[in-house]
Design a protein around this motif. Sequence first.
Motif, PDB file in Angstrom:
ATOM      1  N   PRO A   1       0.822  -1.231   0.000  1.00 44.86           N
ATOM      2  CA  PRO A   1       0.000   0.000   0.000  1.00 44.86           C
ATOM      3  C   PRO A   1       0.850   1.274   0.000  1.00 44.86           C
ATOM      4  O   PRO A   1       0.501   2.255  -0.665  1.00 44.86           O
ATOM      5  N   GLU A   2       1.969   1.255   0.718  1.00 46.98           N
ATOM      6  CA  GLU A   2       2.861   2.422   0.725  1.00 46.98           C
ATOM      7  C   GLU A   2       3.431   2.670  -0.668  1.00 46.98           C
ATOM      8  O   GLU A   2       3.490   3.817  -1.131  1.00 46.98           O
ATOM      9  N   ILE A   3       3.865   1.601  -1.326  1.00 43.70           N
ATOM     10  CA  ILE A   3       4.386   1.737  -2.690  1.00 43.70           C
ATOM     11  C   ILE A   3       3.305   2.276  -3.609  1.00 43.70           C
ATOM     12  O   ILE A   3       3.538   3.197  -4.402  1.00 43.70           O
ATOM     13  N   TYR A   4       2.096   1.734  -3.508  1.00 42.24           N
ATOM     14  CA  TYR A   4       0.999   2.157  -4.383  1.00 42.24           C
ATOM     15  C   TYR A   4       0.674   3.640  -4.191  1.00 42.24           C
ATOM     16  O   TYR A   4       0.695   4.418  -5.143  1.00 42.24           O
ATOM     17  N   TRP A   5       0.362   4.033  -2.960  1.00 51.16           N
ATOM     18  CA  TRP A   5      -0.110   5.391  -2.696  1.00 51.16           C
ATOM     19  C   TRP A   5       0.987   6.449  -2.754  1.00 51.16           C
ATOM     20  O   TRP A   5       0.732   7.580  -3.165  1.00 51.16           O
ATOM     21  N   ASN A   6       2.185   6.113  -2.337  1.00 50.99           N
ATOM     22  CA  ASN A   6       3.226   7.128  -2.205  1.00 50.99           C
ATOM     23  C   ASN A   6       4.319   7.079  -3.266  1.00 50.99           C
ATOM     24  O   ASN A   6       5.139   7.993  -3.336  1.00 50.99           O
ATOM     25  N   VAL A   7       4.347   6.040  -4.072  1.00 47.76           N
ATOM     26  CA  VAL A   7       5.388   5.943  -5.090  1.00 47.76           C
ATOM     27  C   VAL A   7       4.778   5.736  -6.481  1.00 47.76           C
ATOM     28  O   VAL A   7       5.012   6.520  -7.396  1.00 47.76           O
ATOM     29  N   MET A   8       3.972   4.683  -6.650  1.00 49.55           N
ATOM     30  CA  MET A   8       3.423   4.365  -7.971  1.00 49.55           C
ATOM     31  C   MET A   8       2.519   5.481  -8.508  1.00 49.55           C
ATOM     32  O   MET A   8       2.662   5.887  -9.663  1.00 49.55           O
ATOM     33  N   LEU A   9       1.615   5.976  -7.688  1.00 54.02           N
ATOM     34  CA  LEU A   9       0.692   7.011  -8.177  1.00 54.02           C
ATOM     35  C   LEU A   9       1.393   8.330  -8.481  1.00 54.02           C
ATOM     36  O   LEU A   9       0.817   9.194  -9.133  1.00 54.02           O
TER      37      LEU A   9
ATOM     38  N   TRP B   1       7.362   4.392  -9.794  1.00 54.15           N
ATOM     39  CA  TRP B   1       7.485   2.941  -9.600  1.00 54.15           C
ATOM     40  C   TRP B   1       7.108   2.245 -10.887  1.00 54.15           C
ATOM     41  O   TRP B   1       5.979   2.370 -11.375  1.00 54.15           O
ATOM     42  N   ASN B   2       8.041   1.523 -11.467  1.00 60.42           N
ATOM     43  CA  ASN B   2       7.794   0.775 -12.696  1.00 60.42           C
ATOM     44  C   ASN B   2       7.888  -0.716 -12.455  1.00 60.42           C
ATOM     45  O   ASN B   2       8.356  -1.471 -13.297  1.00 60.42           O
ATOM     46  N   GLY B   3       7.454  -1.150 -11.288  1.00 58.04           N
ATOM     47  CA  GLY B   3       7.457  -2.567 -10.971  1.00 58.04           C
ATOM     48  C   GLY B   3       8.772  -3.016 -10.365  1.00 58.04           C
ATOM     49  O   GLY B   3       9.742  -2.259 -10.276  1.00 58.04           O
ATOM     50  N   PRO B   4       8.817  -4.266  -9.955  1.00 61.67           N
ATOM     51  CA  PRO B   4       9.962  -4.759  -9.196  1.00 61.67           C
ATOM     52  C   PRO B   4      11.104  -5.358 -10.016  1.00 61.67           C
ATOM     53  O   PRO B   4      11.985  -5.990  -9.451  1.00 61.67           O
ATOM     54  N   SER B   5      11.136  -5.170 -11.309  1.00 62.30           N
ATOM     55  CA  SER B   5      12.150  -5.859 -12.123  1.00 62.30           C
ATOM     56  C   SER B   5      13.582  -5.532 -11.701  1.00 62.30           C
ATOM     57  O   SER B   5      14.438  -6.413 -11.681  1.00 62.30           O
ATOM     58  N   THR B   6      13.855  -4.298 -11.344  1.00 62.72           N
ATOM     59  CA  THR B   6      15.207  -3.947 -10.891  1.00 62.72           C
ATOM     60  C   THR B   6      15.544  -4.663  -9.595  1.00 62.72           C
ATOM     61  O   THR B   6      16.633  -5.208  -9.441  1.00 62.72           O
ATOM     62  N   PHE B   7      14.590  -4.691  -8.664  1.00 67.83           N
ATOM     63  CA  PHE B   7      14.813  -5.392  -7.397  1.00 67.83           C
ATOM     64  C   PHE B   7      14.982  -6.894  -7.627  1.00 67.83           C
ATOM     65  O   PHE B   7      15.781  -7.542  -6.962  1.00 67.83           O
TER      66      PHE B   7
END
Length: 160
Positions: free
Chosen positions: A126-134, A138-144
């Motif tokens: 939820p933190e990634i969605y609301w504070n990074v992706m929107l 955030w372009n998904g976890p491929s780098t990680f």
Amino acid sequence: MSSPDVLKTSPLVNEAGFVDLNKHTLQHTKFSNIFGLGDCTSLPTAKTAAAVASQCGILHRNLSAVMKGKKVTPLYDGYTSCPLITSSNKCILAEFDYDLAPLETLPINQGVERRLAYGMKAYLLPEIYWNVMLKGKWNGPSTFRKILHLGMSRSPKIQA
């Protein structure tokens, strides 16, 4: 799930009513200046925030290429993620591609229910969605995935 009426009645959709895209480039099959992502598209993958996040970077890259007069690159492998809550504190984090082959970010078997996956689903995602992706960061976890698998993550099998 379906497209809004404004799309259903446009020349952009296929017979099922979804924006008709090349599943690897995210470019429209008839109109080369149109790209798409998300729930209203014909992409044969789960309609999840994880899928959209992965599609964002690819759409940006290919749309930018077309705007510069270059060719698009088939990059999208159908990545999506479906966290499956199995109890009050455990979850299976299912990540897969178009072929339904596992495309796991963590270097562990994510098919096993874990508290770690539940914590990610409940608190981190939820933190990634609301504070990074929107915010477009955030372009998904491929780098990680590459880092956590020491660069040995399987390469997607993409055919143009």
